[in-house]
Design an enzyme around this catalytic site. Structure first.
Site, short mmCIF file in Angstrom:
data_model
loop_
_atom_site.label_atom_id
_atom_site.label_comp_id
_atom_site.label_asym_id
_atom_site.label_seq_id
_atom_site.Cartn_x
_atom_site.Cartn_y
_atom_site.Cartn_z
N LYS A 15 0.83 -1.21 0.00
CA LYS A 15 0.00 0.00 0.00
C LYS A 15 0.86 1.26 0.00
O LYS A 15 0.68 2.14 -0.84
CB LYS A 15 -0.93 0.04 1.22
CG LYS A 15 -1.92 -1.10 1.31
CD LYS A 15 -2.88 -0.93 2.48
CE LYS A 15 -2.21 -0.85 3.83
NZ LYS A 15 -1.59 -2.12 4.27
N ARG A 90 -9.58 1.85 8.52
CA ARG A 90 -9.10 0.50 8.83
C ARG A 90 -10.08 -0.26 9.70
O ARG A 90 -9.84 -1.42 10.02
CB ARG A 90 -7.79 0.66 9.61
CG ARG A 90 -6.64 -0.19 9.11
CD ARG A 90 -5.46 0.18 9.97
NE ARG A 90 -4.26 -0.52 9.68
CZ ARG A 90 -3.27 -0.03 8.92
NH1 ARG A 90 -3.40 1.09 8.29
NH2 ARG A 90 -2.16 -0.72 8.81
N ARG A 126 11.90 -6.05 5.17
CA ARG A 126 11.96 -4.64 5.56
C ARG A 126 12.54 -4.51 6.97
O ARG A 126 13.25 -3.55 7.28
CB ARG A 126 10.57 -4.00 5.49
CG ARG A 126 10.62 -2.51 5.83
CD ARG A 126 9.32 -1.81 5.53
NE ARG A 126 8.25 -2.25 6.41
CZ ARG A 126 6.98 -1.86 6.29
NH1 ARG A 126 6.64 -1.05 5.31
NH2 ARG A 126 6.07 -2.30 7.12
N ARG A 132 12.02 -1.32 11.44
CA ARG A 132 10.79 -0.73 11.98
C ARG A 132 10.32 -1.53 13.19
O ARG A 132 10.34 -2.77 13.18
CB ARG A 132 9.71 -0.75 10.88
CG ARG A 132 8.98 0.57 10.79
CD ARG A 132 8.06 0.59 9.61
NE ARG A 132 6.75 0.01 9.91
CZ ARG A 132 5.70 0.13 9.12
NH1 ARG A 132 5.81 0.77 7.97
NH2 ARG A 132 4.56 -0.41 9.46
N ARG A 143 -0.56 -8.29 13.38
CA ARG A 143 -1.13 -7.28 12.47
C ARG A 143 -2.03 -7.95 11.42
O ARG A 143 -3.04 -7.39 11.01
CB ARG A 143 -0.01 -6.48 11.80
CG ARG A 143 0.62 -5.45 12.74
CD ARG A 143 2.02 -5.08 12.35
NE ARG A 143 2.13 -4.42 11.07
CZ ARG A 143 3.28 -4.34 10.37
NH1 ARG A 143 4.38 -4.88 10.83
NH2 ARG A 143 3.30 -3.71 9.23
P1 B4P Z 1 3.63 -1.81 2.41
O1 B4P Z 1 2.56 -2.73 2.02
O2 B4P Z 1 3.69 -0.56 1.72
O3 B4P Z 1 3.42 -1.79 3.97
P2 B4P Z 1 2.81 -0.64 4.83
O4 B4P Z 1 2.27 0.49 4.04
O5 B4P Z 1 3.85 -0.35 5.80
O6 B4P Z 1 1.52 -1.33 5.48
P3 B4P Z 1 1.19 -1.48 7.00
O7 B4P Z 1 -0.25 -1.82 6.98
O8 B4P Z 1 2.08 -2.49 7.64
O9 B4P Z 1 1.59 -0.11 7.70
P4 B4P Z 1 0.84 1.21 8.09
O10 B4P Z 1 1.89 2.23 8.02
O11 B4P Z 1 -0.41 1.46 7.30
O12 B4P Z 1 5.12 -2.37 2.19
C1 B4P Z 1 5.65 -3.48 2.89
C2 B4P Z 1 7.02 -3.88 2.33
O13 B4P Z 1 6.85 -4.57 1.10
C3 B4P Z 1 7.97 -2.72 2.02
O14 B4P Z 1 9.25 -3.03 2.50
C4 B4P Z 1 7.99 -2.64 0.50
O15 B4P Z 1 9.23 -2.19 0.00
C5 B4P Z 1 7.73 -4.08 0.11
N1 B4P Z 1 7.06 -4.20 -1.20
C6 B4P Z 1 6.10 -3.39 -1.67
N2 B4P Z 1 5.71 -3.81 -2.90
C7 B4P Z 1 6.44 -4.94 -3.18
C8 B4P Z 1 6.49 -5.84 -4.30
N3 B4P Z 1 5.69 -5.69 -5.39
N4 B4P Z 1 7.34 -6.88 -4.24
C9 B4P Z 1 8.15 -7.06 -3.16
N5 B4P Z 1 8.16 -6.23 -2.08
C10 B4P Z 1 7.31 -5.17 -2.09
O16 B4P Z 1 0.39 0.93 9.61
C11 B4P Z 1 1.32 0.70 10.65
C12 B4P Z 1 0.59 0.74 12.01
O17 B4P Z 1 0.05 2.07 12.24
C13 B4P Z 1 -0.62 -0.18 12.17
O18 B4P Z 1 -0.24 -1.51 12.54
C14 B4P Z 1 -1.39 0.56 13.30
O19 B4P Z 1 -0.82 0.32 14.58
C15 B4P Z 1 -1.18 2.02 12.96
N6 B4P Z 1 -2.25 2.57 12.11
C16 B4P Z 1 -2.09 3.07 10.84
N7 B4P Z 1 -3.26 3.48 10.34
C17 B4P Z 1 -4.20 3.23 11.30
C18 B4P Z 1 -5.61 3.42 11.37
N8 B4P Z 1 -6.31 3.94 10.34
N9 B4P Z 1 -6.26 3.04 12.50
C19 B4P Z 1 -5.58 2.52 13.54
N10 B4P Z 1 -4.25 2.30 13.55
C20 B4P Z 1 -3.56 2.65 12.43
#
Ligand code: B4P
Length: 185
Positions: A15, A90, A126, A132, A143
């Site tokens: 995402k 979410r 990652r 992280r 998660r």
């Molecule tokens: P991403 O999929 O981009 O992971 P993310 O955005 O970090 O998603 P996540 O859901 O974990 O985190 P968020 O910040 O929203 O990438 C993952 C990895 O995959 C990267 O290293 C990338 O390089 C790699 N990758 C991507 N595409 C690829 C491909 N095609 N092939 C291979 N590798 C690839 O949330 C983090 C925390 O914040 C949550 O757990 C929660 O505690 C809090 N939070 C955020 N929003 C919230 C909300 N609305 N409500 C409540 N809590 C919230």
């Protein structure tokens, strides 16, 4: 017409990676609650202090706190002509709150489809590269459970607005699938 897009998918689905590229291509702001919350933690604000341990445990921050920061962000000038939401809503509570504060809040929901073992692999990679706090195996599994329980029901909530896109393959391949899907929506 304003483009109001939500990117949905499990943690590690890509995402954050795709949202930055799509937002750049469509000239809409990329609004990531994960990025906003991590920035608050780094800055040591009151919000950051409240959410740090919750995020490190892989749990969701309360709807009240997240809805407040998104409401504030969506009131900014650059969000008037559209936005790309990444990681928000979410929960059903967040989705309902968004509908209450913005008319026609979401036009298209792009659901990034990636299987569990692949997302665990990506997040562990990652963890090695970026260190992280929430990217260790135990927290990643938690998660994923939280995603299934609290976020997956949004697919039914948004119904016909949802388009599923295969999130496997290279970043460019996934981006190209998403852009083709958005062009048709
Ligand atoms: P991403 O999929 O981009 O992971 P993310 O955005 O970090 O998603 P996540 O859901 O974990 O985190 P968020 O910040 O929203 O990438 C993952 C990895 O995959 C990267 O290293 C990338 O390089 C790699 N990758 C991507 N595409 C690829 C491909 N095609 N092939 C291979 N590798 C690839 O949330 C983090 C925390 O914040 C949550 O757990 C929660 O505690 C809090 N939070 C955020 N929003 C919230 C909300 N609305 N409500 C409540 N809590 C919230």
């Amino acid at each position: 017409m304003a483009r109001r897009i939500l990117l949905l998918g499990p943690p590690g689905a890509g995402k954050g990676t795709q949202a930055a590229l799509i937002a750049n291509a469509l000239h809409v702001p990329h609004i990531s609650t994960g990025d906003m919350l991590r920035a608050a933690v780094v800055a040591g604000t009151d919000l950051g202090t409240q959410v740090e341990s919750i995020m490190a445990a892989g749990e969701l921050v309360s709807d009240r706190l997240v809805v407040a920061i998104v409401d504030e962000r969506l009131a900014e000038e650059d969000a008037r002509c559209g936005y790309l939401l990444d990681g928000f809503p979410r929960t059903l509570g967040q989705a309902e709150a968004l509908n209450d504060s913005v008319v026609d809040a979401i036009g298209t929901v792009v659901l990034l489809d990636v299987d569990t073992e692949e997302v665990v692999k990506r997040l562990l990679k990652r963890a090695e590269e970026e260190g992280r706090a929430d990217d260790n195996e135990e927290t990643i599994r938690r998660r994923l459970e939280v995603y299934e329980a609290d976020t997956a029901p949004l697919v039914a909530f948004y119904g016909a607005a949802v388009v599923a896109v295969d999130g496997t393959g290279t970043v460019d391949e996934v981006l190209s699938r998403i852009m083709i899907t958005l062009a048709k929506s």
